[in-house]
Design a protein around this motif. Structure first.
Motif, PDB file in Angstrom:
ATOM      1  N   GLU A 126       0.819  -1.201   0.000  1.00  0.00           N
ATOM      2  CA  GLU A 126       0.000   0.000   0.000  1.00  0.00           C
ATOM      3  C   GLU A 126       0.860   1.261   0.000  1.00  0.00           C
ATOM      4  OE1 GLU A 126      -3.994   0.184   2.240  1.00  0.00           O
ATOM      5  OE2 GLU A 126      -3.094  -1.714   2.702  1.00  0.00           O
TER       6      GLU A 126
ATOM      7  N   GLN B 227      -4.092   5.760 -17.856  1.00  0.00           N
ATOM      8  CA  GLN B 227      -5.066   4.675 -17.743  1.00  0.00           C
ATOM      9  C   GLN B 227      -4.391   3.336 -18.083  1.00  0.00           C
ATOM     10  OE1 GLN B 227      -8.607   5.793 -19.813  1.00  0.00           O
ATOM     11  NE2 GLN B 227      -9.896   4.472 -18.574  1.00  0.00           N
TER      12      GLN B 227
ATOM     13  N   GLY C 126      -2.343   2.030 -15.315  1.00  0.00           N
ATOM     14  CA  GLY C 126      -3.066   1.664 -14.093  1.00  0.00           C
ATOM     15  C   GLY C 126      -3.102   2.759 -13.045  1.00  0.00           C
ATOM     16  N   ILE C 127      -2.563   3.921 -13.378  1.00  0.00           N
ATOM     17  CA  ILE C 127      -2.554   5.027 -12.417  1.00  0.00           C
ATOM     18  C   ILE C 127      -3.966   5.618 -12.337  1.00  0.00           C
ATOM     19  CG2 ILE C 127      -1.590   7.325 -11.950  1.00  0.00           C
ATOM     20  CD1 ILE C 127       1.010   6.166 -13.385  1.00  0.00           C
TER      21      ILE C 127
ATOM     22  N   ARG D  90      -7.677   4.384 -12.697  1.00  0.00           N
ATOM     23  CA  ARG D  90      -8.435   3.127 -12.781  1.00  0.00           C
ATOM     24  C   ARG D  90      -9.465   3.223 -13.896  1.00  0.00           C
ATOM     25  NH1 ARG D  90      -7.543   0.057  -8.145  1.00  0.00           N
ATOM     26  NH2 ARG D  90      -7.040   1.238  -6.262  1.00  0.00           N
TER      27      ARG D  90
ATOM     28  N   HIS E  65     -14.874  -4.065  -3.731  1.00  0.00           N
ATOM     29  CA  HIS E  65     -13.466  -4.038  -3.319  1.00  0.00           C
ATOM     30  C   HIS E  65     -13.132  -5.429  -2.817  1.00  0.00           C
ATOM     31  CE1 HIS E  65     -14.791   0.119  -2.843  1.00  0.00           C
ATOM     32  NE2 HIS E  65     -13.534   0.505  -2.912  1.00  0.00           N
TER      33      HIS E  65
ATOM     34  N   TYR F  62      -9.710  -7.586  -1.174  1.00  0.00           N
ATOM     35  CA  TYR F  62      -8.305  -7.543  -0.764  1.00  0.00           C
ATOM     36  C   TYR F  62      -7.920  -8.752   0.087  1.00  0.00           C
ATOM     37  CZ  TYR F  62      -8.772  -2.456  -1.505  1.00  0.00           C
ATOM     38  OH  TYR F  62      -9.005  -1.207  -2.019  1.00  0.00           O
TER      39      TYR F  62
ATOM     40  N   PHE G 285      -8.170   7.799  -9.541  1.00  0.00           N
ATOM     41  CA  PHE G 285      -6.778   7.398  -9.410  1.00  0.00           C
ATOM     42  C   PHE G 285      -6.618   6.261  -8.405  1.00  0.00           C
ATOM     43  CE2 PHE G 285      -6.766  11.783 -10.819  1.00  0.00           C
ATOM     44  CZ  PHE G 285      -5.929  11.701 -11.906  1.00  0.00           C
ATOM     45  N   ASP G 286      -5.704   5.364  -8.697  1.00  0.00           N
ATOM     46  CA  ASP G 286      -5.300   4.350  -7.724  1.00  0.00           C
ATOM     47  C   ASP G 286      -4.557   5.095  -6.612  1.00  0.00           C
ATOM     48  OD1 ASP G 286      -3.985   2.410  -6.249  1.00  0.00           O
ATOM     49  OD2 ASP G 286      -3.640   1.139  -7.986  1.00  0.00           O
TER      50      ASP G 286
ATOM     51  N   TYR H  55      -0.776   5.711  -6.137  1.00  0.00           N
ATOM     52  CA  TYR H  55      -0.023   6.638  -6.977  1.00  0.00           C
ATOM     53  C   TYR H  55      -0.141   8.073  -6.511  1.00  0.00           C
ATOM     54  CZ  TYR H  55       0.225   2.638 -10.035  1.00  0.00           C
ATOM     55  OH  TYR H  55       0.461   1.391 -10.534  1.00  0.00           O
TER      56      TYR H  55
ATOM     57  N   GLU I 158      -4.403  -6.795  -3.901  1.00  0.00           N
ATOM     58  CA  GLU I 158      -5.702  -6.268  -4.321  1.00  0.00           C
ATOM     59  C   GLU I 158      -6.213  -7.084  -5.491  1.00  0.00           C
ATOM     60  OE1 GLU I 158      -5.960  -1.940  -4.936  1.00  0.00           O
ATOM     61  OE2 GLU I 158      -6.621  -2.461  -6.960  1.00  0.00           O
TER      62      GLU I 158
ATOM     63  N   VAL J 196     -11.033  -3.352  -7.507  1.00  0.00           N
ATOM     64  CA  VAL J 196     -11.639  -2.157  -6.936  1.00  0.00           C
ATOM     65  C   VAL J 196     -12.464  -1.520  -8.036  1.00  0.00           C
ATOM     66  CG1 VAL J 196     -11.293   0.145  -5.988  1.00  0.00           C
ATOM     67  CG2 VAL J 196      -9.762  -1.692  -5.324  1.00  0.00           C
TER      68      VAL J 196
END
Lengths: 181, 156
Positions: free
Chosen positions: A3, A53, A56-57, A59, A102, A104, B66-67, B70, B147, B150
């Motif tokens: 994280e 995108q 992956g920055i 989503r 979500h 995890y 945004f994730d 980042y 993860e 999401v």
């Protein structure tokens, strides 16, 4: 992924995030305002959006609804104690369920916390919430861990549970700080 | 009842827009013109409906998502088992930390669950310790290890 990854962004990308993280304006050409703020062309803003995108920055570029206004009054954090060797495969399967928002894998802290898989579900009635939980349970039934109750601890040890939210105590967004401000 | 929790009255076009735009908006110069074609409407009408939905707080935000990793910080999910009689006091104590982003009361022995968002991993530890000192309760700290998904989709 942990994280706390530190992924290098260019200063222009940082500026892009700061300019758009509160949302785009609801106008015919929403990216023009961003281009103006960053002092680059609209084409550059659009290609940067697509590039972020792909990496992956971002989503997705989308609308965020207010659950309650749409009638989704309940959110449940379903938690599962599943065997470690199956955690990745079954975690992915649960994450692929259309109603899971979500999903995890998280650490256990035995004996007080034995659940390692978390999946968030949303519903309009308590019955719907239980139905969604049952669907996940059906998927995980062969990999759930059965532990012996430790009666010296005052905590029941089950293989799964659903923690329904009954009150929002605080809600603020996560934001990148504008360090130039 | 809390006004935020009132269910909104939605037109057929509103519903189509909400369902479509939760999935995503085309990345192009005039995205609403493309959306209008998909929902048999006009660009102006789509924008007017979206402005209205935002004003009524049916849509809270609109744009790139945004994730969080980042955004250059560290995050964790944490919980406390709060005695019922101390719940209001502990809520205030926990929420007083500006690093607490979300905090929910939930039905469990661990009845308070919150997200801590900080600039660094070290700061997470400091906040956890700060909460333990302030509340006298032990924090359950469960950062994500992996993860799987999401993305919220709530069809109407």
């Amino acid at each position: 992924m942990s994280e706390n990854n530190n992924i290098a962004l260019t200063s222009l990308e940082r500026e892009y995030i700061i300019a758009t993280q509160k949302g785009l304006p609801l106008v015919a050409k929403p990216y023009h305002a961003v281009a103006e703020q960053l002092n680059i062309s609209v084409e550059q803003v659009l290609s940067m959006t697509k590039d972020l995108q792909e990496r992956g920055i971002i989503r997705r570029v989308a609308a965020v609804p207010n659950h309650y206004k749409l009638g989704y009054q309940y959110n449940g954090m379903t938690v599962w104690d599943i065997s470690d060797e199956h955690a990745e495969k079954f975690g992915q399967m649960v994450g692929n369920l259309p109603f899971v928002s979500h999903c995890y894998l998280r650490p256990r802290f035995l004996p007080k916390w034995n659940y390692n898989l978390f999946a968030m579900v949303h519903g309009k009635t308590p019955e719907e919430m239980h139905q969604l939980r049952s669907q996940i349970k059906e998927l995980l039934k062969d990999v759930l861990v059965e532990r012996n109750d430790d009666s010296s601890q005052n905590i029941p040890t089950q293989s799964n549970d659903m923690l329904t939210s009954t009150e929002i105590l605080k809600k603020t967004g996560l934001r990148l700080k504008d360090k130039t401000a | 009842m809390d006004k935020r929790r009132e269910v909104a009255v939605l037109s057929e076009l509103d519903k189509k827009l909400i369902n479509l735009l939760q999935h995503g908006l085309p990345v192009c110069e005039r995205p609403f013109a493309q959306v209008a074609e998909q929902v048999d409407s006009t660009e102006d009408e789509v924008i007017a409906h979206l402005v209205d939905l935002k004003e009524r707080k049916v849509l809270s935000r609109f744009g790139p998502m945004f994730d969080a990793v980042y955004l250059g910080g560290a995050f964790t999910l944490a919980a406390l088992a709060v005695p019922e009689e101390d719940f209001a006091k502990v809520t205030e104590q926990v929420n007083s930390f500006e690093q607490i982003a979300h905090n929910y009361r939930r039905t469990h022995y661990y009845n308070m669950w919150f997200v801590i968002g900080t600039e660094s991993v070290e700061e997470i530890e400091q906040v956890v310790q700060g909460i333990e000192e302030k509340t006298g309760l032990e924090v359950l700290n469960v950062p994500k290890l992996k993860e799987f998904f999401v993305g919220l989709y709530l069809p109407v």
